[in-house]
Write a protein that holds these residues in place. Structure first.
Motif, PDB file in Angstrom:
ATOM      1  N   ILE A  38       1.455   1.253   6.224  1.00  0.00           N
ATOM      2  CA  ILE A  38       1.298   1.449   4.782  1.00  0.00           C
ATOM      3  C   ILE A  38       2.387   2.386   4.272  1.00  0.00           C
ATOM      4  O   ILE A  38       2.636   3.430   4.853  1.00  0.00           O
ATOM      5  N   LYS A  39       3.019   1.995   3.187  1.00  0.00           N
ATOM      6  CA  LYS A  39       4.061   2.816   2.566  1.00  0.00           C
ATOM      7  C   LYS A  39       3.444   3.614   1.426  1.00  0.00           C
ATOM      8  O   LYS A  39       3.465   3.205   0.276  1.00  0.00           O
ATOM      9  N   TYR A  40       2.857   4.763   1.715  1.00  0.00           N
ATOM     10  CA  TYR A  40       2.255   5.581   0.662  1.00  0.00           C
ATOM     11  C   TYR A  40       3.360   6.183  -0.204  1.00  0.00           C
ATOM     12  O   TYR A  40       4.413   6.576   0.274  1.00  0.00           O
ATOM     13  N   GLY A  41       3.066   6.278  -1.499  1.00  0.00           N
ATOM     14  CA  GLY A  41       4.003   6.934  -2.406  1.00  0.00           C
ATOM     15  C   GLY A  41       5.131   6.050  -2.861  1.00  0.00           C
ATOM     16  O   GLY A  41       6.033   6.490  -3.559  1.00  0.00           O
ATOM     17  N   GLN A  42       5.144   4.780  -2.458  1.00  0.00           N
ATOM     18  CA  GLN A  42       6.199   3.882  -2.891  1.00  0.00           C
ATOM     19  C   GLN A  42       5.884   3.355  -4.287  1.00  0.00           C
ATOM     20  O   GLN A  42       4.850   3.637  -4.869  1.00  0.00           O
ATOM     21  N   ALA A  43       6.814   2.580  -4.820  1.00  0.00           N
ATOM     22  CA  ALA A  43       6.633   2.055  -6.178  1.00  0.00           C
ATOM     23  C   ALA A  43       5.361   1.221  -6.278  1.00  0.00           C
ATOM     24  O   ALA A  43       4.703   1.186  -7.301  1.00  0.00           O
ATOM     25  N   VAL A  44       5.036   0.534  -5.192  1.00  0.00           N
ATOM     26  CA  VAL A  44       3.798  -0.258  -5.163  1.00  0.00           C
ATOM     27  C   VAL A  44       2.877   0.381  -4.138  1.00  0.00           C
ATOM     28  O   VAL A  44       3.090   0.247  -2.937  1.00  0.00           O
ATOM     29  N   PRO A  45       1.872   1.169  -4.546  1.00  0.00           N
ATOM     30  CA  PRO A  45       1.030   1.892  -3.598  1.00  0.00           C
ATOM     31  C   PRO A  45       0.148   0.961  -2.780  1.00  0.00           C
ATOM     32  O   PRO A  45      -0.201  -0.129  -3.202  1.00  0.00           O
ATOM     33  N   LEU A  46      -0.191   1.422  -1.572  1.00  0.00           N
ATOM     34  CA  LEU A  46      -1.083   0.706  -0.674  1.00  0.00           C
ATOM     35  C   LEU A  46      -0.592  -0.704  -0.361  1.00  0.00           C
ATOM     36  O   LEU A  46      -1.367  -1.629  -0.197  1.00  0.00           O
ATOM     37  N   LYS A  47       0.744  -0.858  -0.293  1.00  0.00           N
ATOM     38  CA  LYS A  47       1.342  -2.095   0.185  1.00  0.00           C
ATOM     39  C   LYS A  47       1.941  -1.809   1.558  1.00  0.00           C
ATOM     40  O   LYS A  47       2.245  -0.666   1.902  1.00  0.00           O
ATOM     41  N   TYR A  48       2.131  -2.859   2.318  1.00  0.00           N
ATOM     42  CA  TYR A  48       2.680  -2.683   3.647  1.00  0.00           C
ATOM     43  C   TYR A  48       4.172  -2.990   3.644  1.00  0.00           C
ATOM     44  O   TYR A  48       4.692  -3.691   2.773  1.00  0.00           O
ATOM     45  N   ALA A  49       4.865  -2.430   4.646  1.00  0.00           N
ATOM     46  CA  ALA A  49       6.277  -2.735   4.864  1.00  0.00           C
ATOM     47  C   ALA A  49       6.498  -2.813   6.364  1.00  0.00           C
ATOM     48  O   ALA A  49       5.686  -2.323   7.150  1.00  0.00           O
ATOM     49  N   ILE A  50       7.578  -3.427   6.757  1.00  0.00           N
ATOM     50  CA  ILE A  50       7.896  -3.548   8.177  1.00  0.00           C
ATOM     51  C   ILE A  50       9.079  -2.648   8.489  1.00  0.00           C
ATOM     52  O   ILE A  50      10.114  -2.694   7.808  1.00  0.00           O
ATOM     53  N   ASP A  51       8.912  -1.818   9.496  1.00  0.00           N
ATOM     54  CA  ASP A  51       9.957  -0.900   9.930  1.00  0.00           C
ATOM     55  C   ASP A  51      10.921  -1.668  10.832  1.00  0.00           C
ATOM     56  O   ASP A  51      10.573  -2.048  11.952  1.00  0.00           O
ATOM     57  N   GLY A  52      12.120  -1.882  10.327  1.00  0.00           N
ATOM     58  CA  GLY A  52      13.098  -2.660  11.081  1.00  0.00           C
ATOM     59  C   GLY A  52      13.484  -2.043  12.399  1.00  0.00           C
ATOM     60  O   GLY A  52      13.907  -2.746  13.335  1.00  0.00           O
ATOM     61  N   GLU A  53      13.357  -0.718  12.546  1.00  0.00           N
ATOM     62  CA  GLU A  53      13.709  -0.058  13.795  1.00  0.00           C
ATOM     63  C   GLU A  53      12.595  -0.153  14.832  1.00  0.00           C
ATOM     64  O   GLU A  53      12.832   0.040  16.015  1.00  0.00           O
TER      65      GLU A  53
END
Length: 938
Positions: free
Chosen positions: A56-71
């Protein structure tokens, strides 16, 4: 990122890294993270920080959305896996996502990149990362959260058992230069520690809970903050004025052992189950890089430099800064300064206003007149706020048994953007024509759900809310079973009423694009000038003979800028502005109308005139209270802050001749009759003490205090005063200093907690930090029907969500009449109020709420309702009946009516009803509440 151009015409090129998840499709279900095979070693930190490759990417432009860590992602690093793609139910995974370059053309830039919590791991003496049961305050927040690793059931990391004895250590990464360069106060830590302690008590309801907060100074200078602090003490939270110097692991690796020294010098060793490090706020490297790109000047701590009289303007024209990037601050100030920055940008872009705006469109409203009620019920867990007390699953299951209910959903946060999309989708899938939301208060969230219904093609008034948070879980924490039964009743009542609600139509009214500002001090003049700069005509009322208010009595700002030249320039700009009509020696006689169309009578120089306006900003100021102790008023050497400022300004040589000056803090503040901190007194004392030391370095300057509250970057004043040799002696409310006269000298006696003995001082001057009081006329409050707290300060609609709006639509508040604050914060709040007012004035017409009273055929003209209407929205009219006889009947003015229902409650003949709260609807709720839970609703 690349930036070129200048104020009014910036070109910004932004590199957008791939997220690999389509934000429009992601519903934050968490399956991607759950099924991701990539793990980290520490299970506890895995949940708190990056869970796996998908997180979960907290504090992003779209809260409570997921993102994938490329590393971290196995597929992106090794070319295998793609498990998340297989399990994603909405097809949101997009491994073809590429880096994009976006080019933006803008006229102004507002920078709000936020902060990062201080990382105490490198400081080995705190034990973070080494001792299992030592966690940071942010990690503890996750432990308390329903979406955290313990699902809201508090457990300590070492053994997964409930902690019974918990300690908080304040000022970790703040007010410190020991292996840390953050000498400033982070402003928020004391309040969030107190909040966490109170929330912890709600989680751990058994006997034996012990909570201790170790502190240097408790800093609760915000509105209602002191009461929160006092409430925590009364509820058993222990506050210890000490800074533990050694932190060790407890026996067998569980718990924490603290060693500290009390004020009396006693060494104490105490064991705790958990220790929370209250970490401060600091600027992340990315923000510094952003500042470098825009050539923004930073202070030594990395915060953006701003002018005291322009608190959101950076050194670069057209670039404005707000939030923690400008200085550490709590949410209310951040929200206020965000509106202030918007006001600055709006003034800069005034000529282009409206050229790029588009009006939001909605699908055609569905006609449900011939349809049977099909109700959807959405029960909110609200994290732990509701689900921590109420069995929401049981409530949802019960709702499925109620008449006309076609669908029931239980959501973690029903107000989230994801759930709004879900509600819209469910309305279409199940042909729902009425919605019940079992969540929090409609006061703050009903407009959100009404907007969702409009986007789904339904009338906005086909939603009914059951407040199972404020009116249930928050007040019945100790009786969860009864709270659950009550929640079922609340939902049943809401469903009963929802079955009878009908579409309502809003009323459109013309907006008078003119503003009234009441109060000609620093805040009032700033608000008037900001409105005028947005091209709105403004009437400025001041009851005194001249503009300026309290600022005339002040010498310098906290950073040493002289106030009077700036004040004189501001007055000149206000008086010369063609859009501002200034009335001094003015009095407001009446106030009628409603948002967009007010009318008042004012008296100026004995003459009465009418003023029409669409909005009003109340900036009526405050005043220094008159002390009733310490010989004030009996000896001329005992002065208040403002009186001593005048002496420094007018008789500095006489003051410089003094051998000693003593300041006493919290005179009339933080006591039973004024249970609030006046916020500005500590900083004012520091500035005066520094001035005295600069005038005469060998002068004895002593400050008697309860807590030093130089919050934020004002901590530098405290630090400078100590370095100059100012002495500080603490006292308690139970052992206040004693002042008397001996041989014509002032004699002061106080108990020194460090020396553990009384000390006697013979000062040449005694300066009292007297409380700040509101100077709002009660007549004004009654005219506008605006709210006050128990000390008389004007209330905002919501301290965080709407900190400058008042509860009456079209009214806004700024300055000392809202709460004590320094000049820079008053200016920011005034600009914010003008920005919010400008939102209304920008419209030629506006929609009013449809919840209004209306007259039925049963009205016999008794006029009882006229006496109880607080908004003067009802009048009596004469008319002729068909048979020629005269009759009278009341008539309501929808623009003035607030839908309070007093008229309907008073009428003995059912001659007045309120849309959305008809007698039939209310009766259905009463019948539902009275029937047994296992029976059908009548």
């Amino acid at each position: 990122m690349e930036v070129s151009g200048e104020a009014g015409n910036f070109t910004i090129k932004i590199k957008q890294s791939p997220r690999y998840i389509d934000m429009d499709k992601c519903i934050a279900c968490g399956l991607c993270a759950e099924k991701c095979p990539k793990k980290v070693d520490d299970e506890f930190n895995m949940e708190i920080n990056k869970r796996k490759a998908a997180y979960i990417k907290y504090g992003q432009a779209v809260p409570l959305k997921y993102a994938i860590d490329g590393e971290q992602c196995i597929y992106l690093t090794r070319g295998k896996c793609r498990a998340c793609e297989k399990f994603c139910p909405t097809g949101a995974i997009n491994f073809d996502d590429k880096t994009q370059i976006m080019s933006l053309n803008v006229g102004a830039v507002i920078m709000a990149p936020g902060y990062k919590p201080f990382d105490p791991t490198p400081l080995d003496f705190y034990g973070n990362g080494q001792i299992a049961d030592v966690v940071t305050s942010l990690e503890y927040e996750r432990l308390l959260s329903a979406s955290g690793p313990c699902m809201g059931h508090l457990k300590r990391p070492s053994n997964n058992r409930e902690p019974k004895k918990i300690a908080w250590l304040q000022c970790v990464g703040s007010r410190s230069t020991n292996r840390c360069a953050n000498s400033y106060c982070s402003s928020v830590c004391c309040m969030y520690a107190i909040k966490q302690a109170l929330v912890t008590a709600e989680h751990l309801t058994g006997d034996g809970l012990q909570q201790t907060i170790f502190f240097m100074d408790i800093r609760t200078p915000g509105k209602e903050f002191e009461k929160y602090y006092v409430d925590a003490k009364e509820k058993g939270v222990r506050f210890v004025r000490a800074r533990p110097h050694s932190i060790e692991a407890g026996r067998n690796g569980s718990g924490v052992r603290l060693q500290y020294t009390t004020e009396s010098g006693a060494m104490v060793v105490e064991d705790f189950d958990m220790t929370i490090l209250s970490v401060g706020l600091e600027i992340p490297p990315e923000s510094k890089q952003l500042a470098e790109i825009f050539d923004i000047e930073l202070d030594p701590f990395g915060f953006a430099k701003t002018d005291y009289f322009a608190p959101v303007r950076s050194n670069q024209p057209g670039v404005f800064v707000t939030g923690a990037f400008q200085s550490p601050k709590a949410i209310p100030r951040s929200v206020t300064e965000a509106s202030s920055a918007a006001a600055e940008a709006a003034n800069l872009l005034n000529q282009a206003r409206g050229t790029l705006t588009r009006e939001k469109t909605y699908p055609p409203e569905k006609d449900i007149a011939a349809e049977h009620p099909r109700i959807g019920v959405f029960v909110c867990s609200c994290g732990i706020n509701i689900a921590g007390v109420v069995e929401v699953d049981a409530v949802a299951e019960y709702a499925r048994s109620l008449p006309n209910v076609e669908l029931v959903e239980n959501n973690l946060f029903t107000c989230s953007a994801d759930t709004q999309d879900l509600i819209n989708k469910k309305i279409q899938e199940h042909q729902l024509n009425r919605i019940v939301i079992a969540a929090c208060t409609p006061r703050t969230h009903e407009p959100l759900f009404q907007e969702t219904l409009k986007e789904a093609g339904l009338n906005a008034y086909l939603v009914e809310m059951a407040n199972i948070r404020n009116q249930n879980s928050w007040v019945h924490q100790k009786t969860p079973e009864k709270a659950t039964e009550k929640a079922k009743n609340q939902v049943r009542m809401a469903v009963a009423k929802a079955s009878l609600v009908v579409p309502l139509q809003s009323l459109s009214v013309a907006v008078t694009q003119k503003a009234l500002v009441i109060g000609g001090g620093m805040a009032g003049m700033t608000a008037a000038l900001t409105l005028a700069d947005q091209s709105y005509e403004t009437v400025l009322l001041e009851k005194a003979e001249r503009l300026g208010g309290n600022a005339w009595q002040l010498n310098e700002t906290g950073n040493g800028q002289p106030i009077r030249p700036m004040l004189e320039d501001l007055i000149k700009r206000v008086q010369s502005n063609q859009r501002i009509k200034v009335h001094t020696k003015a009095k407001l006689l009446s106030a009628m109308g409603s948002v967009g169309n007010f009318v008042s009578k004012i008296e100026v120089d004995g003459k009465t005139r009418a003023v029409n306006y669409g909005v009003a900003v109340l900036a009526t100021g405050g005043k220094e209270s008159q002390p009733e102790e310490y010989l004030y008023g009996q000896d001329p050497r005992v002065k208040t802050h403002l009186e001593f400022d005048a002496a420094l300004r007018e008789r500095s040589d006489e003051i410089a001749a003094a051998g000693s000056v003593v300041f006493i803090q919290c005179v009339g503040s933080r006591e039973e009759h004024r249970l609030y901190c006046s916020r500005i007194c500590c900083s004012h004392t520091m500035k005066s003490a520094i001035k005295l030391k600069e005038l005469k370095p060998d002068m004895d300057v002593v400050v008697l205090y309860r807590d030093i509250r130089t919050y934020g970057k004002r901590e530098d004043l405290y630090k400078q005063a100590r370095e100059l040799g100012v002495l500080f002696i603490r006292f308690d409310l139970q052992s206040k200093p004693q002042v008397h006269i001996k041989d014509d000298d002032l004699q002061l006696t106080a108990f020194d907690p460090i020396l553990q003995r009384p000390v006697s001082i013979t000062p040449d001057y005694l300066v009292l930090a007297a409380a700040v009081e509101p100077s709002t006329d009660q007549h004004l409050v009654e005219l506008f029907k605006c709210g006050q707290n128990e000390e008389g300060f004007l209330n905002e609609a919501h301290p965080k969500l709407r900190p400058v709006d008042m509860s009456v639509d079209g009214l806004f508040v700024a300055g000392l009449c809202n709460f004590p604050k320094p000049i820079d914060e008053s200016i920011a709040q005034a600009k914010a109020a003008a920005a919010r007012a400008g939102v209304l004035l920008a419209r030629e017409e506006m929609q009013l709420d449809a919840i209004k009273s209306y007259v039925t055929e049963k009205c016999d003209g008794c006029a009882l309702c006229l006496d109880v209407c607080p908004y003067r929205a009802i009048k009596l009219e004469q008319y002729q009946q068909d048979n020629g006889t005269n009759h009278q009947r009341v008539k309501t003015d929808p623009a003035l009516c607030k839908g309070c229902g007093l008229c309907a409650a008073t009428c003995p003949k059912e001659g007045v009803h309120v849309h959305g709260f008809t007698l039939e609807q209310l009766k259905s709720q009463v019948h539902a509440a009275m029937a047994p839970l296992d029976s059908a609703v009548p």
